[in-house]
Enzyme design. Structure first.
Site, PDB file in Angstrom:
ATOM      1  N   GLY A  10       0.795  -1.227   0.000  1.00 50.35           N
ATOM      2  CA  GLY A  10       0.000   0.000   0.000  1.00 50.35           C
ATOM      3  C   GLY A  10       0.828   1.278   0.000  1.00 50.35           C
TER       4      GLY A  10
ATOM      5  N   GLY B  18       2.486   2.761   2.382  1.00 48.49           N
ATOM      6  CA  GLY B  18       3.786   2.668   3.059  1.00 48.49           C
ATOM      7  C   GLY B  18       4.864   2.117   2.146  1.00 48.49           C
TER       8      GLY B  18
ATOM      9  CG  ASP C 230       3.184  -4.555   7.455  1.00 47.81           C
ATOM     10  OD1 ASP C 230       2.950  -3.640   6.662  1.00 47.81           O
ATOM     11  OD2 ASP C 230       2.282  -5.261   7.965  1.00 47.81           O
TER      12      ASP C 230
ATOM     13  CG  ASN D  29       1.768   3.949   5.958  1.00 45.31           C
ATOM     14  OD1 ASN D  29       1.043   4.637   5.253  1.00 45.31           O
ATOM     15  ND2 ASN D  29       1.799   2.607   5.859  1.00 45.31           N
TER      16      ASN D  29
ATOM     17  CE1 TYR E 269      -8.822   4.990   8.947  1.00 43.62           C
ATOM     18  CE2 TYR E 269     -10.016   6.826   7.968  1.00 43.62           C
ATOM     19  CZ  TYR E 269      -8.902   6.010   8.020  1.00 43.62           C
ATOM     20  OH  TYR E 269      -7.858   6.219   7.136  1.00 43.62           O
TER      21      TYR E 269
HETATM   22  N1  LIG Z   1      -6.168   4.050   1.478  1.00 45.57           N
HETATM   23  C1  LIG Z   1      -6.759   5.204   1.776  1.00 45.57           C
HETATM   24  O1  LIG Z   1      -7.763   5.607   1.157  1.00 45.57           O
HETATM   25  C2  LIG Z   1      -6.187   6.100   2.829  1.00 45.57           C
HETATM   26  C3  LIG Z   1      -6.580   7.455   2.836  1.00 45.57           C
HETATM   27  C4  LIG Z   1      -6.094   8.291   3.826  1.00 45.57           C
HETATM   28  C5  LIG Z   1      -5.240   7.794   4.787  1.00 45.57           C
HETATM   29  N2  LIG Z   1      -4.881   6.475   4.768  1.00 45.57           N
HETATM   30  C6  LIG Z   1      -3.972   5.994   5.802  1.00 45.57           C
HETATM   31  O2  LIG Z   1      -2.764   5.553   5.183  1.00 45.57           O
HETATM   32  C7  LIG Z   1      -2.183   4.510   5.961  1.00 45.57           C
HETATM   33  C8  LIG Z   1      -1.855   3.310   5.069  1.00 45.57           C
HETATM   34  O3  LIG Z   1      -3.072   2.798   4.540  1.00 45.57           O
HETATM   35  P1  LIG Z   1      -3.160   1.875   3.245  1.00 45.57           P
HETATM   36  O4  LIG Z   1      -4.351   2.309   2.508  1.00 45.57           O
HETATM   37  O5  LIG Z   1      -1.837   1.805   2.564  1.00 45.57           O
HETATM   38  O6  LIG Z   1      -3.552   0.503   3.927  1.00 45.57           O
HETATM   39  P2  LIG Z   1      -2.996  -0.987   3.660  1.00 45.57           P
HETATM   40  O7  LIG Z   1      -3.903  -1.895   4.384  1.00 45.57           O
HETATM   41  O8  LIG Z   1      -2.770  -1.210   2.204  1.00 45.57           O
HETATM   42  O9  LIG Z   1      -1.579  -0.968   4.389  1.00 45.57           O
HETATM   43  C9  LIG Z   1      -1.514  -0.873   5.783  1.00 45.57           C
HETATM   44  C10 LIG Z   1      -0.366  -1.727   6.278  1.00 45.57           C
HETATM   45  O10 LIG Z   1      -0.335  -1.596   7.711  1.00 45.57           O
HETATM   46  C11 LIG Z   1      -0.052  -2.884   8.234  1.00 45.57           C
HETATM   47  N3  LIG Z   1      -0.531  -2.962   9.614  1.00 45.57           N
HETATM   48  C12 LIG Z   1      -1.794  -3.198  10.048  1.00 45.57           C
HETATM   49  N4  LIG Z   1      -1.808  -3.279  11.368  1.00 45.57           N
HETATM   50  C13 LIG Z   1      -0.538  -3.083  11.797  1.00 45.57           C
HETATM   51  C14 LIG Z   1       0.075  -3.049  13.065  1.00 45.57           C
HETATM   52  N5  LIG Z   1      -0.613  -3.280  14.192  1.00 45.57           N
HETATM   53  N6  LIG Z   1       1.407  -2.788  13.129  1.00 45.57           N
HETATM   54  C15 LIG Z   1       2.134  -2.599  12.008  1.00 45.57           C
HETATM   55  N7  LIG Z   1       1.603  -2.646  10.779  1.00 45.57           N
HETATM   56  C16 LIG Z   1       0.283  -2.886  10.670  1.00 45.57           C
HETATM   57  C17 LIG Z   1      -0.773  -3.849   7.306  1.00 45.57           C
HETATM   58  O11 LIG Z   1      -0.253  -5.174   7.427  1.00 45.57           O
HETATM   59  C18 LIG Z   1      -0.519  -3.223   5.958  1.00 45.57           C
HETATM   60  O12 LIG Z   1       0.657  -3.712   5.357  1.00 45.57           O
HETATM   61  C19 LIG Z   1      -3.183   4.224   7.076  1.00 45.57           C
HETATM   62  O13 LIG Z   1      -2.791   4.919   8.238  1.00 45.57           O
HETATM   63  C20 LIG Z   1      -4.488   4.793   6.552  1.00 45.57           C
HETATM   64  O14 LIG Z   1      -5.384   5.139   7.565  1.00 45.57           O
HETATM   65  C21 LIG Z   1      -5.326   5.627   3.792  1.00 45.57           C
HETATM   66  C1  LIG Z   2      -7.060   2.403   5.647  1.00 42.98           C
HETATM   67  C2  LIG Z   2      -7.998   2.819   4.551  1.00 42.98           C
HETATM   68  C3  LIG Z   2      -8.624   4.108   4.890  1.00 42.98           C
HETATM   69  C4  LIG Z   2      -9.635   4.597   3.914  1.00 42.98           C
HETATM   70  C5  LIG Z   2     -10.256   5.875   4.367  1.00 42.98           C
HETATM   71  C6  LIG Z   2      -9.397   7.052   4.150  1.00 42.98           C
HETATM   72  O1  LIG Z   2      -8.762   7.599   5.232  1.00 42.98           O
HETATM   73  C7  LIG Z   2     -10.002   8.083   3.239  1.00 42.98           C
HETATM   74  C8  LIG Z   2     -11.220   8.760   3.724  1.00 42.98           C
HETATM   75  C9  LIG Z   2     -11.712   9.604   2.620  1.00 42.98           C
HETATM   76  C10 LIG Z   2     -12.892  10.139   2.545  1.00 42.98           C
HETATM   77  C11 LIG Z   2     -13.937   9.941   3.519  1.00 42.98           C
HETATM   78  C12 LIG Z   2     -15.113  10.479   3.336  1.00 42.98           C
HETATM   79  C13 LIG Z   2     -16.243  10.226   4.174  1.00 42.98           C
HETATM   80  C14 LIG Z   2     -17.383  10.818   3.883  1.00 42.98           C
HETATM   81  C15 LIG Z   2     -18.684  10.664   4.492  1.00 42.98           C
HETATM   82  O2  LIG Z   2     -18.738  10.034   5.717  1.00 42.98           O
HETATM   83  C16 LIG Z   2     -19.440  11.957   4.344  1.00 42.98           C
HETATM   84  O3  LIG Z   2     -20.761  11.722   4.472  1.00 42.98           O
HETATM   85  C17 LIG Z   2     -18.920  13.080   5.157  1.00 42.98           C
HETATM   86  C18 LIG Z   2     -19.794  14.313   5.117  1.00 42.98           C
HETATM   87  C19 LIG Z   2     -19.447  15.299   6.208  1.00 42.98           C
HETATM   88  C20 LIG Z   2     -18.550  16.411   5.774  1.00 42.98           C
HETATM   89  O4  LIG Z   2     -18.506  16.740   4.607  1.00 42.98           O
HETATM   90  O5  LIG Z   2     -17.862  16.993   6.654  1.00 42.98           O
END
Ligand SMILES: NC(=O)c1ccc[n+]([C@@H]2O[C@H](COP(=O)([O-])OP(=O)(O)OC[C@H]3O[C@@H](n4cnc5c(N)ncnc54)[C@H](O)[C@@H]3O)[C@@H](O)[C@H]2O)c1
Ligand SMILES: CCCCC[C@H](O)CC\C=C/C=C/C=C/[C@@H](O)[C@@H](O)CCCC(=O)O
Length: 257
Positions: free
Chosen positions: A18, A20, A38, A93, A153
Protein backbone atom coordinates in the site's frame (compact mmCIF):
# COMPACT_ATOMS: atom_id res chain seq x y z
CA UNK A 1 15.34 25.29 3.15
CA UNK A 2 15.57 21.83 1.60
CA UNK A 3 16.35 18.77 3.73
CA UNK A 4 18.60 16.33 1.87
CA UNK A 5 17.24 12.76 2.10
CA UNK A 6 20.34 11.17 0.53
CA UNK A 7 22.27 9.07 3.06
CA UNK A 8 19.59 9.44 5.76
CA UNK A 9 17.85 6.47 7.43
CA UNK A 10 14.08 6.12 7.42
CA UNK A 11 11.62 3.88 9.28
CA UNK A 12 8.20 3.42 7.67
CA UNK A 13 5.61 1.52 9.74
CA UNK A 14 3.02 -0.69 8.00
CA UNK A 15 5.07 -0.64 4.82
CA UNK A 16 4.80 -4.17 3.47
CA UNK A 17 2.18 -2.95 0.98
CA UNK A 18 0.00 0.00 0.00
CA UNK A 19 0.93 3.61 0.71
CA UNK A 20 3.79 2.67 3.06
CA UNK A 21 5.47 0.50 0.43
CA UNK A 22 5.28 3.31 -2.10
CA UNK A 23 6.78 5.78 0.42
CA UNK A 24 9.70 3.34 0.99
CA UNK A 25 10.27 3.14 -2.75
CA UNK A 26 10.43 6.93 -3.12
CA UNK A 27 12.74 7.28 -0.10
CA UNK A 28 15.08 4.68 -1.64
CA UNK A 29 15.02 6.56 -4.97
CA UNK A 30 16.05 9.68 -3.06
CA UNK A 31 19.06 7.82 -1.60
CA UNK A 32 17.84 6.96 1.92
CA UNK A 33 18.45 3.70 3.76
CA UNK A 34 15.04 2.24 4.57
CA UNK A 35 13.54 0.04 7.27
CA UNK A 36 10.44 -1.74 5.95
CA UNK A 37 8.30 -2.67 8.91
CA UNK A 38 4.97 -4.47 9.30
CA UNK A 39 3.07 -7.23 11.10
CA UNK A 40 2.78 -9.08 7.78
CA UNK A 41 6.12 -10.88 7.77
CA UNK A 42 5.83 -12.77 4.45
CA UNK A 43 4.71 -9.73 2.43
CA UNK A 44 7.25 -7.55 4.27
CA UNK A 45 10.09 -9.91 3.35
CA UNK A 46 8.91 -10.05 -0.28
CA UNK A 47 8.75 -6.26 -0.50
CA UNK A 48 12.20 -5.95 1.08
CA UNK A 49 13.70 -8.51 -1.34
CA UNK A 50 12.17 -6.56 -4.25
CA UNK A 51 13.75 -3.32 -2.99
CA UNK A 52 17.11 -5.00 -2.27
CA UNK A 53 17.23 -6.21 -5.87
CA UNK A 54 16.56 -2.72 -7.21
CA UNK A 55 18.49 -0.55 -4.73
CA UNK A 56 21.14 -2.84 -3.22
CA UNK A 57 21.05 -5.29 -0.33
CA UNK A 58 22.70 -3.04 2.22
CA UNK A 59 20.20 -0.19 1.89
CA UNK A 60 17.01 -1.88 3.06
CA UNK A 61 16.01 -4.24 5.86
CA UNK A 62 12.76 -5.70 7.14
CA UNK A 63 12.01 -5.49 10.85
CA UNK A 64 8.76 -7.08 12.00
CA UNK A 65 6.81 -4.69 14.21
CA UNK A 66 3.27 -4.65 15.52
CA UNK A 67 2.84 -0.99 16.50
CA UNK A 68 0.45 -1.96 19.31
CA UNK A 69 3.30 -3.78 21.09
CA UNK A 70 5.71 -1.69 23.16
CA UNK A 71 8.53 -4.26 22.88
CA UNK A 72 8.13 -4.46 19.08
CA UNK A 73 8.39 -0.67 18.75
CA UNK A 74 11.46 -0.50 20.98
CA UNK A 75 13.03 -3.33 18.99
CA UNK A 76 12.22 -1.51 15.73
CA UNK A 77 14.14 1.61 16.77
CA UNK A 78 17.06 -0.22 18.40
CA UNK A 79 17.54 -2.63 15.45
CA UNK A 80 17.27 0.22 12.93
CA UNK A 81 19.98 2.12 14.83
CA UNK A 82 22.14 -1.01 15.16
CA UNK A 83 21.85 -1.56 11.38
CA UNK A 84 22.25 1.96 10.02
CA UNK A 85 23.73 3.95 12.92
CA UNK A 86 20.91 6.50 13.35
CA UNK A 87 17.24 7.13 12.52
CA UNK A 88 16.63 10.47 10.77
CA UNK A 89 13.15 10.03 9.28
CA UNK A 90 10.06 8.26 10.62
CA UNK A 91 6.85 7.81 8.67
CA UNK A 92 4.05 6.55 10.94
CA UNK A 93 1.88 4.95 8.28
CA UNK A 94 0.45 1.77 9.88
CA UNK A 95 -3.31 2.09 10.14
CA UNK A 96 -6.53 0.14 9.76
CA UNK A 97 -10.19 0.87 9.15
CA UNK A 98 -12.42 -1.43 11.16
CA UNK A 99 -15.37 0.08 13.03
CA UNK A 100 -16.37 -3.21 14.65
CA UNK A 101 -12.93 -3.79 16.15
CA UNK A 102 -12.70 -0.12 17.10
CA UNK A 103 -10.52 -0.59 20.17
CA UNK A 104 -7.84 -2.30 18.07
CA UNK A 105 -8.20 0.48 15.49
CA UNK A 106 -7.55 3.12 18.17
CA UNK A 107 -4.55 1.11 19.44
CA UNK A 108 -3.01 0.99 15.97
CA UNK A 109 -4.03 4.36 14.51
CA UNK A 110 -3.55 6.42 17.69
CA UNK A 111 -1.73 4.73 20.59
CA UNK A 112 0.85 2.96 18.40
CA UNK A 113 1.48 6.10 16.38
CA UNK A 114 1.94 8.26 19.49
CA UNK A 115 4.29 5.72 21.09
CA UNK A 116 6.35 5.63 17.89
CA UNK A 117 6.55 9.44 17.92
CA UNK A 118 7.76 9.35 21.54
CA UNK A 119 10.46 6.83 20.61
CA UNK A 120 11.41 9.00 17.63
CA UNK A 121 11.89 11.92 20.02
CA UNK A 122 13.82 9.76 22.53
CA UNK A 123 16.26 8.86 19.76
CA UNK A 124 16.28 11.98 17.59
CA UNK A 125 15.72 14.98 19.87
CA UNK A 126 18.75 17.21 20.31
CA UNK A 127 17.67 17.42 23.99
CA UNK A 128 18.55 13.71 24.20
CA UNK A 129 21.82 14.09 22.30
CA UNK A 130 20.17 13.14 18.99
CA UNK A 131 20.83 14.97 15.74
CA UNK A 132 17.22 15.96 15.09
CA UNK A 133 15.05 14.60 12.30
CA UNK A 134 11.66 14.46 10.64
CA UNK A 135 8.41 12.64 11.45
CA UNK A 136 5.50 12.42 9.02
CA UNK A 137 2.24 10.93 10.30
CA UNK A 138 -0.50 9.49 8.09
CA UNK A 139 -3.75 11.19 9.02
CA UNK A 140 -6.56 11.47 6.44
CA UNK A 141 -9.19 13.91 5.25
CA UNK A 142 -11.20 11.87 7.78
CA UNK A 143 -9.15 13.72 10.41
CA UNK A 144 -10.48 17.06 9.25
CA UNK A 145 -14.18 16.37 8.78
CA UNK A 146 -17.12 14.38 10.12
CA UNK A 147 -18.10 11.02 8.65
CA UNK A 148 -21.22 9.13 9.59
CA UNK A 149 -20.09 5.74 8.26
CA UNK A 150 -16.82 5.35 10.13
CA UNK A 151 -17.04 7.54 13.22
CA UNK A 152 -14.22 5.94 15.19
CA UNK A 153 -11.88 5.96 12.18
CA UNK A 154 -12.59 9.69 11.80
CA UNK A 155 -11.92 10.18 15.54
CA UNK A 156 -8.62 8.30 15.24
CA UNK A 157 -7.46 10.51 12.38
CA UNK A 158 -8.56 13.70 14.22
CA UNK A 159 -6.26 12.47 17.02
CA UNK A 160 -3.34 12.07 14.59
CA UNK A 161 -3.93 15.60 13.32
CA UNK A 162 -4.17 17.09 16.84
CA UNK A 163 -1.14 15.22 18.16
CA UNK A 164 1.03 16.15 15.17
CA UNK A 165 0.11 19.84 15.33
CA UNK A 166 0.76 19.89 19.10
CA UNK A 167 4.21 18.30 18.71
CA UNK A 168 5.09 21.15 16.40
CA UNK A 169 4.80 23.57 19.34
CA UNK A 170 7.92 22.12 21.00
CA UNK A 171 9.86 21.55 17.83
CA UNK A 172 12.20 24.45 18.62
CA UNK A 173 13.65 22.57 21.59
CA UNK A 174 13.73 19.09 20.02
CA UNK A 175 14.76 19.84 16.44
CA UNK A 176 12.43 17.12 15.26
CA UNK A 177 9.99 18.34 12.61
CA UNK A 178 6.45 16.95 12.64
CA UNK A 179 3.97 17.03 9.77
CA UNK A 180 0.91 15.03 8.86
CA UNK A 181 -0.54 14.24 5.49
CA UNK A 182 -4.32 14.09 5.02
CA UNK A 183 -5.19 12.10 1.91
CA UNK A 184 -8.57 11.52 0.34
CA UNK A 185 -9.36 7.92 -0.67
CA UNK A 186 -6.31 6.09 -2.09
CA UNK A 187 -6.38 3.00 -4.27
CA UNK A 188 -5.10 0.32 -1.87
CA UNK A 189 -6.33 -3.08 -0.73
CA UNK A 190 -7.97 -1.52 2.29
CA UNK A 191 -9.74 1.21 0.40
CA UNK A 192 -11.06 -1.31 -2.11
CA UNK A 193 -12.41 -3.27 0.83
CA UNK A 194 -14.16 -0.20 2.29
CA UNK A 195 -17.67 -1.48 1.68
CA UNK A 196 -17.07 -4.61 3.76
CA UNK A 197 -19.67 -4.28 6.51
CA UNK A 198 -17.14 -5.44 9.11
CA UNK A 199 -15.22 -2.25 8.51
CA UNK A 200 -17.60 0.66 7.96
CA UNK A 201 -21.26 1.45 7.66
CA UNK A 202 -21.35 3.77 4.65
CA UNK A 203 -24.08 3.54 2.03
CA UNK A 204 -23.00 1.86 -1.18
CA UNK A 205 -24.01 4.99 -3.12
CA UNK A 206 -21.51 7.13 -1.21
CA UNK A 207 -18.81 4.48 -1.48
CA UNK A 208 -19.21 4.43 -5.26
CA UNK A 209 -18.93 8.23 -5.40
CA UNK A 210 -15.79 8.18 -3.23
CA UNK A 211 -14.25 5.37 -5.25
CA UNK A 212 -14.77 7.31 -8.46
CA UNK A 213 -12.18 9.83 -7.23
CA UNK A 214 -9.40 7.65 -5.84
CA UNK A 215 -5.82 8.85 -5.56
CA UNK A 216 -2.82 6.64 -6.36
CA UNK A 217 -0.30 5.55 -3.72
CA UNK A 218 2.30 7.51 -5.74
CA UNK A 219 0.39 10.76 -5.03
CA UNK A 220 0.72 10.23 -1.29
CA UNK A 221 4.38 9.17 -1.46
CA UNK A 222 5.15 12.32 -3.45
CA UNK A 223 3.42 14.46 -0.80
CA UNK A 224 5.34 12.74 2.02
CA UNK A 225 8.67 13.31 0.26
CA UNK A 226 7.70 16.95 -0.29
CA UNK A 227 7.01 17.40 3.44
CA UNK A 228 10.29 15.71 4.43
CA UNK A 229 12.28 17.92 2.08
CA UNK A 230 10.44 21.18 2.80
CA UNK A 231 11.76 22.47 6.12
CA UNK A 232 9.69 25.65 6.03
CA UNK A 233 6.25 24.18 6.71
CA UNK A 234 6.86 22.12 9.84
CA UNK A 235 3.82 21.36 11.96
CA UNK A 236 1.32 21.72 9.18
CA UNK A 237 -1.24 19.27 7.85
CA UNK A 238 -0.93 18.69 4.13
CA UNK A 239 -4.13 17.98 2.25
CA UNK A 240 -3.95 15.58 -0.70
CA UNK A 241 -7.22 15.36 -2.61
CA UNK A 242 -8.10 14.96 -6.29
CA UNK A 243 -10.39 18.03 -6.09
CA UNK A 244 -7.95 20.87 -5.51
CA UNK A 245 -4.27 21.66 -5.73
CA UNK A 246 -2.48 20.03 -2.79
CA UNK A 247 -2.33 22.53 0.01
CA UNK A 248 -1.85 23.08 3.72
CA UNK A 249 -4.96 22.89 5.86
CA UNK A 250 -5.33 26.10 7.83
CA UNK A 251 -7.19 25.67 11.11
CA UNK A 252 -9.01 28.76 12.38
CA UNK A 253 -7.66 30.05 15.68
CA UNK A 254 -10.08 29.71 18.61
CA UNK A 255 -8.10 31.66 21.19
CA UNK A 256 -8.84 35.39 21.47
CA UNK A 257 -5.16 36.11 22.33
N1 LIG B 1 -6.17 4.05 1.48
C1 LIG B 1 -6.76 5.20 1.78
O1 LIG B 1 -7.76 5.61 1.16
C2 LIG B 1 -6.19 6.10 2.83
C3 LIG B 1 -6.58 7.45 2.84
C4 LIG B 1 -6.09 8.29 3.83
C5 LIG B 1 -5.24 7.79 4.79
N2 LIG B 1 -4.88 6.48 4.77
C6 LIG B 1 -3.97 5.99 5.80
O2 LIG B 1 -2.76 5.55 5.18
C7 LIG B 1 -2.18 4.51 5.96
C8 LIG B 1 -1.85 3.31 5.07
O3 LIG B 1 -3.07 2.80 4.54
P1 LIG B 1 -3.16 1.87 3.24
O4 LIG B 1 -4.35 2.31 2.51
O5 LIG B 1 -1.84 1.81 2.56
O6 LIG B 1 -3.55 0.50 3.93
P2 LIG B 1 -3.00 -0.99 3.66
O7 LIG B 1 -3.90 -1.89 4.38
O8 LIG B 1 -2.77 -1.21 2.20
O9 LIG B 1 -1.58 -0.97 4.39
C9 LIG B 1 -1.51 -0.87 5.78
C10 LIG B 1 -0.37 -1.73 6.28
O10 LIG B 1 -0.33 -1.60 7.71
C11 LIG B 1 -0.05 -2.88 8.23
N3 LIG B 1 -0.53 -2.96 9.61
C12 LIG B 1 -1.79 -3.20 10.05
N4 LIG B 1 -1.81 -3.28 11.37
C13 LIG B 1 -0.54 -3.08 11.80
C14 LIG B 1 0.07 -3.05 13.07
N5 LIG B 1 -0.61 -3.28 14.19
N6 LIG B 1 1.41 -2.79 13.13
C15 LIG B 1 2.13 -2.60 12.01
N7 LIG B 1 1.60 -2.65 10.78
C16 LIG B 1 0.28 -2.89 10.67
C17 LIG B 1 -0.77 -3.85 7.31
O11 LIG B 1 -0.25 -5.17 7.43
C18 LIG B 1 -0.52 -3.22 5.96
O12 LIG B 1 0.66 -3.71 5.36
C19 LIG B 1 -3.18 4.22 7.08
O13 LIG B 1 -2.79 4.92 8.24
C20 LIG B 1 -4.49 4.79 6.55
O14 LIG B 1 -5.38 5.14 7.56
C21 LIG B 1 -5.33 5.63 3.79
C1 LIG C 1 -7.06 2.40 5.65
C2 LIG C 1 -8.00 2.82 4.55
C3 LIG C 1 -8.62 4.11 4.89
C4 LIG C 1 -9.63 4.60 3.91
C5 LIG C 1 -10.26 5.87 4.37
C6 LIG C 1 -9.40 7.05 4.15
O1 LIG C 1 -8.76 7.60 5.23
C7 LIG C 1 -10.00 8.08 3.24
C8 LIG C 1 -11.22 8.76 3.72
C9 LIG C 1 -11.71 9.60 2.62
C10 LIG C 1 -12.89 10.14 2.55
C11 LIG C 1 -13.94 9.94 3.52
C12 LIG C 1 -15.11 10.48 3.34
C13 LIG C 1 -16.24 10.23 4.17
C14 LIG C 1 -17.38 10.82 3.88
C15 LIG C 1 -18.68 10.66 4.49
O2 LIG C 1 -18.74 10.03 5.72
C16 LIG C 1 -19.44 11.96 4.34
O3 LIG C 1 -20.76 11.72 4.47
C17 LIG C 1 -18.92 13.08 5.16
C18 LIG C 1 -19.79 14.31 5.12
C19 LIG C 1 -19.45 15.30 6.21
C20 LIG C 1 -18.55 16.41 5.77
O4 LIG C 1 -18.51 16.74 4.61
O5 LIG C 1 -17.86 16.99 6.65
Amino acid sequence: MTYDIKGKTAIVTGSARGIGKCICSDLLKKGANVVVSDTAEDVGNETTAEFQKEFGESRVVFIRCNVTKEEDLQNLYSKAIATFGYVDIVVNNAGILNEENWKLMMEINVTGLIRSCQLALDNMSTKNKGKGGVVVNLASVAGLMAGEGSKVYHASKHAVYGYTRSQYLTQGTDNVRFNCVCPFLVDTALAQDWDNSNRTFLTSDLIEKLKAHMLKTEDIAEAVIFLIEDESNAGKAYLVTPFQKWDYYEQPSVLPF
